[in-house]
Design a protein around this motif. Structure first.
Motif, PDB file in Angstrom:
ATOM      1  N   ASP A 140       0.856  -1.190   0.000  1.00  0.00           N
ATOM      2  CA  ASP A 140       0.000   0.000   0.000  1.00  0.00           C
ATOM      3  C   ASP A 140       0.893   1.242   0.000  1.00  0.00           C
ATOM      4  O   ASP A 140       1.280   1.739   1.068  1.00  0.00           O
ATOM      5  N   PRO A 141       1.236   1.759  -1.201  1.00  0.00           N
ATOM      6  CA  PRO A 141       2.160   2.884  -1.281  1.00  0.00           C
ATOM      7  C   PRO A 141       1.608   4.194  -0.721  1.00  0.00           C
ATOM      8  O   PRO A 141       2.360   5.170  -0.579  1.00  0.00           O
ATOM      9  N   SER A 142       0.300   4.235  -0.373  1.00  0.00           N
ATOM     10  CA  SER A 142      -0.237   5.446   0.261  1.00  0.00           C
ATOM     11  C   SER A 142       0.224   5.558   1.718  1.00  0.00           C
ATOM     12  O   SER A 142       0.132   6.613   2.330  1.00  0.00           O
ATOM     13  N   LYS A 143       0.735   4.456   2.277  1.00  0.00           N
ATOM     14  CA  LYS A 143       1.248   4.457   3.657  1.00  0.00           C
ATOM     15  C   LYS A 143       2.762   4.721   3.638  1.00  0.00           C
ATOM     16  O   LYS A 143       3.438   4.415   2.660  1.00  0.00           O
ATOM     17  N   PRO A 144       3.294   5.282   4.753  1.00  0.00           N
ATOM     18  CA  PRO A 144       4.709   5.696   4.749  1.00  0.00           C
ATOM     19  C   PRO A 144       5.692   4.532   4.726  1.00  0.00           C
ATOM     20  O   PRO A 144       5.429   3.473   5.284  1.00  0.00           O
ATOM     21  N   ASP A 145       6.834   4.761   4.084  1.00  0.00           N
ATOM     22  CA  ASP A 145       7.930   3.796   4.046  1.00  0.00           C
ATOM     23  C   ASP A 145       8.885   3.982   5.230  1.00  0.00           C
ATOM     24  O   ASP A 145       9.662   3.092   5.548  1.00  0.00           O
ATOM     25  N   GLY A 146       8.864   5.174   5.841  1.00  0.00           N
ATOM     26  CA  GLY A 146       9.883   5.505   6.833  1.00  0.00           C
ATOM     27  C   GLY A 146      11.178   5.881   6.124  1.00  0.00           C
ATOM     28  O   GLY A 146      11.180   6.216   4.942  1.00  0.00           O
ATOM     29  N   THR A 147      12.282   5.820   6.841  1.00  0.00           N
ATOM     30  CA  THR A 147      13.592   6.149   6.270  1.00  0.00           C
ATOM     31  C   THR A 147      13.859   5.245   5.058  1.00  0.00           C
ATOM     32  O   THR A 147      13.654   4.040   5.154  1.00  0.00           O
ATOM     33  N   PRO A 148      14.316   5.816   3.920  1.00  0.00           N
ATOM     34  CA  PRO A 148      14.524   4.988   2.721  1.00  0.00           C
ATOM     35  C   PRO A 148      15.523   3.844   2.928  1.00  0.00           C
ATOM     36  O   PRO A 148      15.333   2.748   2.431  1.00  0.00           O
ATOM     37  N   ARG A 149      16.583   4.121   3.713  1.00  0.00           N
ATOM     38  CA  ARG A 149      17.603   3.097   3.917  1.00  0.00           C
ATOM     39  C   ARG A 149      18.286   3.334   5.260  1.00  0.00           C
ATOM     40  O   ARG A 149      18.471   4.467   5.674  1.00  0.00           O
ATOM     41  N   LYS A 150      18.653   2.244   5.945  1.00  0.00           N
ATOM     42  CA  LYS A 150      19.373   2.365   7.212  1.00  0.00           C
ATOM     43  C   LYS A 150      20.331   1.180   7.331  1.00  0.00           C
ATOM     44  O   LYS A 150      19.964   0.111   7.806  1.00  0.00           O
ATOM     45  N   LEU A 151      21.545   1.377   6.844  1.00  0.00           N
ATOM     46  CA  LEU A 151      22.561   0.317   6.832  1.00  0.00           C
ATOM     47  C   LEU A 151      23.782   0.787   7.623  1.00  0.00           C
ATOM     48  O   LEU A 151      24.309   1.872   7.373  1.00  0.00           O
ATOM     49  N   LEU A 152      24.240  -0.037   8.559  1.00  0.00           N
ATOM     50  CA  LEU A 152      25.401   0.335   9.362  1.00  0.00           C
ATOM     51  C   LEU A 152      26.702  -0.079   8.675  1.00  0.00           C
ATOM     52  O   LEU A 152      26.786  -1.151   8.085  1.00  0.00           O
ATOM     53  N   ASP A 153      27.696   0.785   8.794  1.00  0.00           N
ATOM     54  CA  ASP A 153      29.051   0.434   8.385  1.00  0.00           C
ATOM     55  C   ASP A 153      29.662  -0.356   9.548  1.00  0.00           C
ATOM     56  O   ASP A 153      29.810   0.163  10.653  1.00  0.00           O
ATOM     57  N   VAL A 154      30.017  -1.622   9.309  1.00  0.00           N
ATOM     58  CA  VAL A 154      30.524  -2.480  10.392  1.00  0.00           C
ATOM     59  C   VAL A 154      32.020  -2.775  10.219  1.00  0.00           C
ATOM     60  O   VAL A 154      32.547  -3.726  10.792  1.00  0.00           O
ATOM     61  N   SER A 155      32.707  -1.932   9.436  1.00  0.00           N
ATOM     62  CA  SER A 155      34.110  -2.219   9.121  1.00  0.00           C
ATOM     63  C   SER A 155      35.012  -2.192  10.361  1.00  0.00           C
ATOM     64  O   SER A 155      35.983  -2.948  10.443  1.00  0.00           O
ATOM     65  N   LYS A 156      34.684  -1.335  11.362  1.00  0.00           N
ATOM     66  CA  LYS A 156      35.526  -1.296  12.570  1.00  0.00           C
ATOM     67  C   LYS A 156      35.466  -2.624  13.324  1.00  0.00           C
ATOM     68  O   LYS A 156      36.490  -3.172  13.729  1.00  0.00           O
ATOM     69  N   LEU A 157      34.240  -3.143  13.505  1.00  0.00           N
ATOM     70  CA  LEU A 157      34.085  -4.410  14.227  1.00  0.00           C
ATOM     71  C   LEU A 157      34.692  -5.570  13.425  1.00  0.00           C
ATOM     72  O   LEU A 157      35.339  -6.456  13.994  1.00  0.00           O
ATOM     73  N   THR A 158      34.510  -5.539  12.099  1.00  0.00           N
ATOM     74  CA  THR A 158      35.100  -6.578  11.241  1.00  0.00           C
ATOM     75  C   THR A 158      36.619  -6.575  11.374  1.00  0.00           C
ATOM     76  O   THR A 158      37.249  -7.634  11.468  1.00  0.00           O
ATOM     77  N   SER A 159      37.217  -5.385  11.427  1.00  0.00           N
ATOM     78  CA  SER A 159      38.678  -5.281  11.550  1.00  0.00           C
ATOM     79  C   SER A 159      39.165  -5.806  12.901  1.00  0.00           C
ATOM     80  O   SER A 159      40.328  -6.203  13.041  1.00  0.00           O
ATOM     81  N   LEU A 160      38.274  -5.841  13.885  1.00  0.00           N
ATOM     82  CA  LEU A 160      38.616  -6.379  15.204  1.00  0.00           C
ATOM     83  C   LEU A 160      38.395  -7.895  15.279  1.00  0.00           C
ATOM     84  O   LEU A 160      38.621  -8.508  16.331  1.00  0.00           O
TER      85      LEU A 160
END
Length: 321
Positions: free
Chosen positions: A275-295
């Motif tokens: 139902d595109p008449s209802k809100p999607d919220g934030t278009p995208r929310k992806l975390l950069d996890v490179s610091k934890l990966t490097s650990l």
């Protein structure tokens, strides 16, 4: 000769994350774990928290206690969300320091970041823009929690660490019809549609919004991993003004793809309608996890397998077969 195990307080042990942290600690053979229900210890009450720490001689704390909920709950109870979370954090961190607890891990939330943050979201984007209005009181409390830990580290030399998880799901989740997050809400809706033989399930929005999902036992494993890092490794990968680490999978999926996957997991064979008449919220929310990966840590549970575990847990919890 055996070294005595650290005495570990898991605050919020009955919640989604806290219960998973207890499982992760037990899996490592750590059994000297202290827990208290809300009826036994009201963490918003400073006198109770003070008495608890004076009598229990805690060595380490996982601070997973929080008032949490989806958009509806955040919008309906903003006062409780900012007050309860701020008080819990202030009481636990301060009394931990007063009683010589050197190690603490604070669990935040990815909603601390600006609503329109550049993607993927790096730790240093904190406080670089306007928060999402629907959960701003909760986000403000969580930011205060990070700053509490940073401030006590700077002033008193404590080793208080912070992890910021992306969207979590899995055993122990909340399947309330109004107050739950997207995965448990969809699991419940698809299951109920299957039971009554509904021809279609209507989902808010276009289905194009992107979200990242982390299985809760992966989050617990990351929490224990970060807590056990030697201080030089942890603090070399953070800085005094951004002393938190993102925890996620490093990949995301559309709500449309997620709905299709949950429908398949539940065994629903009707139509999925957006139902595109209802809100999607934030278009995208992806975390950069490179610091934890490097650990040296990265997530293990694939989304499709994690959803199967989550659905089994839903059936067990709700006794719906």
């Amino acid at each position: 000769m055996h070294t005595a195990q650290p005495r570990i307080f898991v605050a919020g042990h009955r919640g989604l994350v806290g219960s998973a942290i207890v499982r992760a600690l037990h899996a490592q053979g750590l059994t000297n774990i202290v827990t208290r229900s809300r009826a036994e210890l009201e963490l918003t009450d400073q006198a109770q928290v003070r008495a608890f720490f004076q009598s229990e001689h805690i060595d380490q704390i996982y601070l997973a206690a929080a008032r949490v909920g989806g958009i509806h709950a955040n919008n309906t109870y903003p006062a409780e969300f900012i007050y309860d979370n701020t008080m819990v954090q202030a009481n636990v961190v301060h009394e931990a320091w007063r009683n010589g607890v050197h190690k603490l891990l604070f669990l935040g939330s990815s909603c601390i970041y600006p609503r329109l943050a550049e993607q993927p979201i790096r730790e240093e984007y904190l406080m670089n823009g306007i928060l999402e209005p629907t959960n701003e009181p909760y986000a403000m409390a969580k930011i205060a929690g990070i700053k509490l830990c940073e401030s006590y580290n700077r002033q008193y030399g404590t080793d208080y660490r912070c992890v910021m998880p992306t969207n979590l799901y899995g055993p122990g989740d909340n399947y309330h019809p109004q107050n739950s997050h997207v995965i448990p809400a969809l699991i419940r809706r698809f299951h109920e549609a299957k039971i009554v033989g509904a021809g279609e399930v209507v989902i808010w929005g276009s289905g194009k919004a992107m979200r990242e999902f982390l299985y809760v036992d992966d989050m617990a494993a990351a929490s224990v991993y970060v807590m056990q890092l030697d201080p030089a490794s942890y603090h070399a990968n953070t800085d005094p003004m951004h002393s938190h680490l993102n925890v996620g999978t490093g990949s995301d999926t559309t709500i449309g793809e997620l709905a299709s996957l949950i429908g398949k997991t539940v065994g629903y064979d009707g139509q999925i309608v957006f139902d595109p008449s209802k809100p999607d919220g934030t278009p995208r929310k992806l975390l950069d996890v490179s610091k934890l990966t490097s650990l040296g840590w990265s997530a293990r549970m694939p989304l499709d397998v994690g959803l199967q575990h989550a659905y089994r847990s839903f059936l067990d919890t709700n006794k719906l077969y």
